[in-house]
Design an enzyme around this catalytic site. Structure first.
Site, PDB file in Angstrom:
ATOM      1  N   ALA A  45       0.853  -1.194   0.000  1.00 41.00           N
ATOM      2  CA  ALA A  45       0.000   0.000   0.000  1.00 41.00           C
ATOM      3  C   ALA A  45       0.880   1.233   0.000  1.00 41.00           C
ATOM      4  CB  ALA A  45      -0.911   0.004   1.220  1.00 41.00           C
ATOM      5  N   GLY A 189      22.004  14.409   1.099  1.00 44.95           N
ATOM      6  CA  GLY A 189      20.904  13.486   1.383  1.00 44.95           C
ATOM      7  C   GLY A 189      21.019  12.788   2.728  1.00 44.95           C
ATOM      8  N   ASP A 203      15.210  11.953  17.630  1.00 50.44           N
ATOM      9  CA  ASP A 203      15.300  10.612  17.036  1.00 50.44           C
ATOM     10  C   ASP A 203      16.170   9.703  17.918  1.00 50.44           C
ATOM     11  OD1 ASP A 203      15.176   8.742  14.582  1.00 50.44           O
ATOM     12  OD2 ASP A 203      17.321   8.985  14.891  1.00 50.44           O
ATOM     13  N   LYS A 207      15.134   6.168  20.152  1.00 46.96           N
ATOM     14  CA  LYS A 207      15.861   4.887  20.119  1.00 46.96           C
ATOM     15  C   LYS A 207      16.396   4.530  21.505  1.00 46.96           C
ATOM     16  CE  LYS A 207      17.066   5.809  15.306  1.00 46.96           C
ATOM     17  NZ  LYS A 207      18.012   6.537  14.451  1.00 46.96           N
ATOM     18  N   GLY A 304      19.302   3.749   5.790  1.00 45.93           N
ATOM     19  CA  GLY A 304      19.523   3.354   4.398  1.00 45.93           C
ATOM     20  C   GLY A 304      18.604   2.219   4.010  1.00 45.93           C
TER      21      GLY A 304
END
Ligand code: HSE
Length: 438
Positions: A45, A189, A203, A207, A304
């Site tokens: 989806a 990037g 972030d 974690k 990645g």
């Protein structure tokens, strides 16, 4: 569909979704030999159905609405790669309510809503697997939850955000300011267009929250984490730290403490001789101290397409292997049995003990150092290393930089307040924490 295949519905065909499709397709025979049955993505989806159709080239049904996957009786497991806490939460809870197992890479969702999600999964007897949520391809969840299960884990310290580690490495290598390196990271990037979660430490705190839960057997307590990012870190502090033999890394740290656990993310000085100080660029590393095993360290790519897919697929194989097991015989979601979770609080940052780096802008005149060291001595803080930058010609002010031995954060804050009141101290001090990992 092969007979006996594990039927997977994949929601979100972005970078990691595409990587999952590619690795599962490329290594399907090898994976089947391990899992004991084929693992097949039978439906995907994505809002961009044209892209999804191009990727899957007729080998899976393509839907625009992920919720249809959660409700599809022909699907055994859903992979949630949607991200965020809004729709992703609804989707995961809907899949669980339908008795489906869930694999997710969504650290934010688990750190913030994990307690609710795991309770729902427990009730339904389904798995929620999340290896990809922490440190991407590094199998740290597996290591903490299973490999180190004999240990009383004492602490974890991790470089668990590649974007910030890349930025810090570049700042150190090239002596450039944060803003310049951030732009470069965005161009390459590494950093998102909105880098807030990465650079402000959020972030990494997601974690660290997840690792704390499975290391100590406590609920998710993200809202109690102390979080400082790197956006106000100055290149000169990286340089001064280096002159004293330290590197600055954004660490996610969780430790046992007499009154609970520590859960914090902040720039941290580490001796440049330590292995973790030498983790450079966008790489991740997690250092774990267990009472039996001693020190262990895990290193690899934290983001990645294929590194993260590696973790997602490992979870799928785990699900395939234990699909028919009695839920009580599976590895518990948070490593400890759900009725054995401890209510250990996160201790306030003022109560932690650390070494400290302090940089002060001072007038270059007699007695300044004596005043500063007296203020530290009055707070029972011992100095470990110290230097004063030689003022440039004609300059009448300079930087004084010092590192303390271990002390309580409250002691340090009190001392800094008094130091900042000195007439010879010209600006607010820069305080950073230093870990010895002794
Ligand atoms: N944005 C993260 C990082 C990867 O820079 O490490 C996904 O958690």
């Amino acid at each position: 569909m092969s007979v006996g295949a594990l039927r997977v519905g994949l929601a979100g065909l972005g970078t990691v979704g595409g990587g999952t499709w590619a690795v599962l397709t490329r290594n399907s025979d090898e994976i089947q030999r391990r899992a004991g049955r084929p693992i097949q993505i039978t439906a995907v989806a994505d809002l961009d159905q044209a892209k999804a159709k191009a990727l899957t080239s007729g080998k899976a049904r393509v839907l625009g609405d992920a919720m249809a996957l959660a409700k599809d009786p022909e699907i055994d497991v859903v992979i949630e790669l949607i991200g965020g806490y809004g729709f992703a939460k609804e989707f995961v809870l809907a899949a669980i309510a339908q008795g489906k197992h869930v694999v997710t890479a969504n650290k934010a969702l688990l750190a913030v809503h994990g307690n609710e999600i795991f309770a729902a999964a427990q009730k339904q007897g389904v798995m929620v697997a999340f290896e990809a949520a922490v440190a991407g391809g590094i199998p740290i969840i597996k290591a903490l939850r299973e490999g180190l299960t004999a240990n009383r884990i004492e602490w974890i310290a991790g470089i668990i955000n590649g974007t910030t580690n890349f930025i810090l490495s570049e700042m150190r290598d090239k002596g450039l300011p944060f803003d310049v390196v951030l732009k470069e990271a965005q161009r390459l990037g590494y950093a998102e267009a909105d880098p807030t979660f990465d650079v402000e430490g959020v972030d990494a705190a997601h974690k660290a929250t997840i690792m704390a839960a499975i290391a100590f057997g406590v609920p998710m307590q993200f809202d109690q984490a102390h979080i400082e990012g790197i956006s106000s870190l100055q290149a000169k502090d990286i340089t001064y730290a280096e002159q004293l033999g330290y590197r600055i890394k954004l660490l996610g740290i969780t430790k046992r403490h007499a009154e609970g656990i520590e859960l914090r993310v902040h720039p941290t000085l580490i001796s440049s001789k330590k292995l973790i100080a030498n983790v450079e660029g966008a790489m991740n590393a997690v250092w774990v101290k267990g009472d039996a095993v001693g020190h262990t360290m895990y290193y690899g790519k934290g983001a990645g397409a294929e590194p993260t897919a590696s973790a997602v697929i490992a979870d799928l194989v785990d699900v395939a292997r234990t699909l028919t097991a009695d839920p009580d015989h599976r590895v518990p979601h948070l490593a400890f049995q759900p009725d054995a979770l401890a209510k250990l609080p996160v201790v306030p940052i003022e109560k932690i003990e650390s070494g400290y780096y302090l940089r002060l802008r001072v007038k270059d005149q007699p007695g300044v150092l004596a005043d500063i060291t007296r203020a530290l001595a009055d707070s029972q803080i011992s100095i470990d290393a110290f230097f004063q930058r030689e003022p440039d010609e004609g300059e009448h002010e300079t930087d004084v930089v010092l590192i303390t031995h271990l002390c309580k954060e409250q002691q340090m804050r009190d001392a800094i307040s008094r130091i900042e009141e000195l007439p010879t101290v010209l600006a607010k001090g820069v305080m950073l924490r230093m870990e010895t990992f002794a």
